[in-house]
Write a protein that holds these residues in place. Sequence first.
Motif, PDB file in Angstrom:
ATOM      1  N   GLU A 133      19.124  -6.775  -2.452  1.00 27.19           N
ATOM      2  CA  GLU A 133      20.109  -7.663  -3.074  1.00 27.19           C
ATOM      3  C   GLU A 133      19.681  -9.114  -3.032  1.00 27.19           C
ATOM      4  N   GLU A 134      19.138  -9.539  -1.891  1.00 19.53           N
ATOM      5  CA  GLU A 134      18.704 -10.923  -1.731  1.00 19.53           C
ATOM      6  C   GLU A 134      17.285 -10.930  -1.177  1.00 19.53           C
ATOM      7  N   VAL A 135      16.386 -11.591  -1.878  1.00 22.35           N
ATOM      8  CA  VAL A 135      14.997 -11.706  -1.427  1.00 22.35           C
ATOM      9  C   VAL A 135      14.616 -13.180  -1.453  1.00 22.35           C
ATOM     10  N   ALA A 168       0.824  -1.210   0.000  1.00 26.06           N
ATOM     11  CA  ALA A 168       0.000   0.000   0.000  1.00 26.06           C
ATOM     12  C   ALA A 168       0.856   1.256   0.000  1.00 26.06           C
ATOM     13  N   THR A 169       1.915   1.252   0.812  1.00 24.53           N
ATOM     14  CA  THR A 169       2.821   2.399   0.862  1.00 24.53           C
ATOM     15  C   THR A 169       3.486   2.623  -0.486  1.00 24.53           C
ATOM     16  N   LEU A 170       3.921   1.532  -1.099  1.00 24.42           N
ATOM     17  CA  LEU A 170       4.577   1.632  -2.394  1.00 24.42           C
ATOM     18  C   LEU A 170       3.614   2.163  -3.455  1.00 24.42           C
ATOM     19  N   ARG A 171       2.374   1.684  -3.426  1.00 23.80           N
ATOM     20  CA  ARG A 171       1.390   2.102  -4.423  1.00 23.80           C
ATOM     21  C   ARG A 171       1.056   3.585  -4.310  1.00 23.80           C
ATOM     22  N   GLN A 172       1.136   4.132  -3.113  1.00 22.76           N
ATOM     23  CA  GLN A 172       0.770   5.538  -2.932  1.00 22.76           C
ATOM     24  C   GLN A 172       1.969   6.483  -2.995  1.00 22.76           C
ATOM     25  N   ALA A 173       3.162   5.935  -3.193  1.00 21.87           N
ATOM     26  CA  ALA A 173       4.371   6.767  -3.217  1.00 21.87           C
ATOM     27  C   ALA A 173       4.472   7.527  -4.535  1.00 21.87           C
ATOM     28  N   SER A 174       4.743   8.806  -4.437  1.00 20.58           N
ATOM     29  CA  SER A 174       4.951   9.613  -5.644  1.00 20.58           C
ATOM     30  C   SER A 174       6.388   9.487  -6.142  1.00 20.58           C
ATOM     31  N   ASP A 175       7.296   9.062  -5.246  1.00 22.34           N
ATOM     32  CA  ASP A 175       8.705   8.900  -5.600  1.00 22.34           C
ATOM     33  C   ASP A 175       9.191   7.578  -5.015  1.00 22.34           C
ATOM     34  N   LEU A 176       9.356   6.579  -5.874  1.00 16.91           N
ATOM     35  CA  LEU A 176       9.748   5.250  -5.401  1.00 16.91           C
ATOM     36  C   LEU A 176      11.133   5.235  -4.779  1.00 16.91           C
ATOM     37  N   SER A 177      11.966   6.171  -5.152  1.00 13.78           N
ATOM     38  CA  SER A 177      13.319   6.209  -4.585  1.00 13.78           C
ATOM     39  C   SER A 177      13.301   6.567  -3.106  1.00 13.78           C
ATOM     40  N   GLY A 178      12.164   7.045  -2.607  1.00 11.79           N
ATOM     41  CA  GLY A 178      12.074   7.399  -1.195  1.00 11.79           C
ATOM     42  C   GLY A 178      11.642   6.256  -0.300  1.00 11.79           C
ATOM     43  N   ILE A 179      11.366   5.100  -0.884  1.00 12.04           N
ATOM     44  CA  ILE A 179      10.928   3.943  -0.090  1.00 12.04           C
ATOM     45  C   ILE A 179      12.141   3.178   0.414  1.00 12.04           C
ATOM     46  N   ARG A 180      12.178   2.951   1.707  1.00 13.98           N
ATOM     47  CA  ARG A 180      13.289   2.244   2.323  1.00 13.98           C
ATOM     48  C   ARG A 180      13.120   0.745   2.128  1.00 13.98           C
ATOM     49  N   ILE A 181      14.204   0.081   1.791  1.00  8.75           N
ATOM     50  CA  ILE A 181      14.170  -1.368   1.595  1.00  8.75           C
ATOM     51  C   ILE A 181      15.454  -1.974   2.131  1.00  8.75           C
ATOM     52  N   GLY A 182      15.352  -3.195   2.627  1.00  9.17           N
ATOM     53  CA  GLY A 182      16.527  -3.856   3.183  1.00  9.17           C
ATOM     54  C   GLY A 182      17.449  -4.403   2.110  1.00  9.17           C
ATOM     55  N   ARG A 183      18.620  -4.801   2.542  1.00  7.66           N
ATOM     56  CA  ARG A 183      19.566  -5.442   1.629  1.00  7.66           C
ATOM     57  C   ARG A 183      19.205  -6.915   1.459  1.00  7.66           C
ATOM     58  N   ARG A 184      18.844  -7.541   2.570  1.00  6.18           N
ATOM     59  CA  ARG A 184      18.420  -8.941   2.547  1.00  6.18           C
ATOM     60  C   ARG A 184      17.006  -9.006   3.121  1.00  6.18           C
ATOM     61  N   VAL A 185      16.071  -9.473   2.330  1.00  6.52           N
ATOM     62  CA  VAL A 185      14.651  -9.458   2.698  1.00  6.52           C
ATOM     63  C   VAL A 185      14.107 -10.883   2.686  1.00  6.52           C
ATOM     64  N   VAL A 186      13.310 -11.214   3.696  1.00  6.77           N
ATOM     65  CA  VAL A 186      12.607 -12.494   3.744  1.00  6.77           C
ATOM     66  C   VAL A 186      11.111 -12.209   3.778  1.00  6.77           C
ATOM     67  N   VAL A 187      10.371 -12.856   2.894  1.00  2.60           N
ATOM     68  CA  VAL A 187       8.910 -12.754   2.861  1.00  2.60           C
ATOM     69  C   VAL A 187       8.341 -14.113   3.252  1.00  2.60           C
ATOM     70  N   VAL A 188       7.488 -14.122   4.258  1.00  3.64           N
ATOM     71  CA  VAL A 188       6.902 -15.373   4.733  1.00  3.64           C
ATOM     72  C   VAL A 188       5.488 -15.484   4.176  1.00  3.64           C
TER      73      VAL A 188
END
Length: 450
Positions: free
Chosen positions: A301-303, A262-282
Motif C-alpha cells: 500500500e505504501e512504499v 532474485a526471488t521474484l524473478r524465479q517465482a512461477s507464481d507471483l501471488s505466492g510472494i509475501r509483501i508488506g503493507r508498508r515498505v521502506v527501501v533504503v
Amino acid sequence: MAQGQFTDGIVAGRLAPPDYSANFSDLHPPLDQHEALVESDRCYFCYDAPCMQACPTSIDIPLFIREISTGNPLGAAKTIFDQNILGGMCARVCPTETLCEEACVRETAEGKPVQIGRLQRFATDVAMGAGRQFYQRAADTGKSVAIVGAGPAGLACAHRLSMLGHAVTVLDARPKPGGLNEYGIAAYKTPNGFAQAEVDYITGIGGITIENDKALGRDFSVSGLLEEHDAVFLGMGLAGVNALRAEGEEAHNVENAVDFIATLRQASDLSGIRIGRRVVVVGGGMTAVDAAVQARLLGAEEVTIAYRRGRESMNASAFEQDLAASKGVKIRHWVQPRRVLTEGGEVTGVELEYTSFEDGRLSGTGQTLVIEADQVFKAIGQNFVAAPLNGSGEKIAVEGGRIAVDGEGRTTMPRVWAGGDCVGVGEDLTVSAVAQGRDAAMSIHKALIG
C-alpha cells in the motif's frame, strides 16, 4: 494498478490473480514493423554519430537504424550483434536515456530523441525470433578457456572466444546462467523468460559448455582452472551486500533488495510472494527503484525510498525515478537510516535522520523522523567478495575493493583476465560488462595464438 483488500503484516496474495499479469507486463511494449519504420525515419544518420560515441559497446547506431528503415531488420541485428551479442537484453535494460538517446541530436534540438533502445529491440527480436545465427565457429584452435560467471561479461567473452575457435567452459555459482540478467533485473523489464532465451541464443554458436552450481573457492580455484585450461576469465560480479549500519538492521523482515528481486524473478507464481503493507527501501540506485516498484506491483500500500542525498545524486536515472513516482512510490531525499524499530521481534518502522552537506561532507543534522513499516529492503550497494580468489597459487591484486586490471582486462596473475562488475572499470551497467567481456576475449585470443 488494481489493488485488492490490504492486510496488515507481510502476506502473499494481496491482489486478485489477474492483477499480477497486468502489473508485471512488459514495461516497454515492442514496436511493430510499421512503428519501427516510422521511428527509424526520424534518424538524421549523423556523420559524427554522437549516439555511437555514447554507447559503451560502440554499436554503429546510424547504420542499424538505416537498415531498419530500408526493411532489413536482420541486417540491423547483425550490425548490433557484431559489437554486442547481448544487444537484445541491453535494448531492454540499458539506461538509454543517459547514454545513446541523451546524445541524440533530436534530443538536443527537440527534446525528443530517436527511440534507439526500442529500435534495437525490434531488430534483435526479429533475428532471435527467427533463430537466425550470424556467426560460425572458426577452426578449432586446440585451446581452452575457463570463464567464471555466466553473467553479461562472461557470456560476451564466451561467445567471442568460441567464435574465434577456442573451447569454452563457463562455471557459475547459481542454478541458472544469466547472472544479473536472470536474477537481478525487475521482472517487468524482461518478461517471458527472455534472459534464458538469450543465453540459449548465445550458446547456439556451439563450443560453449555451462556448468551451474559451481562456486569459486568452494568447488574450484583459479590455480586449478589454470592447470586444466590455457586461460581464465573472471566475471563473477558482486556477491556482497553493503550493510545499513543502523541499529536493529538484523531484525526479522529486514531483507536484501537483491535477494528479493532474485526471488521474484524465479517465482512461477507471483501471488505466492509475501509483501508488506508498508515498505521502506533504503538506497538510491537502480536496485532500490526495482525493489520499490515491484513491491508496489505486488500490492504494498505504501512504499518509500529513503536516500541520503538529493535527487541529482541518485544513481537511478531520472527516468527510473519518474517511473517509481508514477507507480506511487514516495522518494524521500536527504535522510539516512538511524534505527530499525521493532516490537515483538517484528519491524514496525524506520527512524531516519535528516542529512546535509557541511564543509563538503555529508553528515546527520540530529533531527529525525519515523516512517511506519513492516518490511525494509536494503539497497545501498553491493561489494566484491575477494576471499574465493586466492585459495592457492599466485595472488590476484585487488584495488579499491575490485579486481585490478590493465587496459585489456589482464589481472596481475598470468593467463587470468577479468571484467564486469568485479573490476573497478567503467559503470556497473550490463552494456559496460558486455564491452569488457568482449574486449578481454580479443586480448585472450591474441595471447593464445602468440
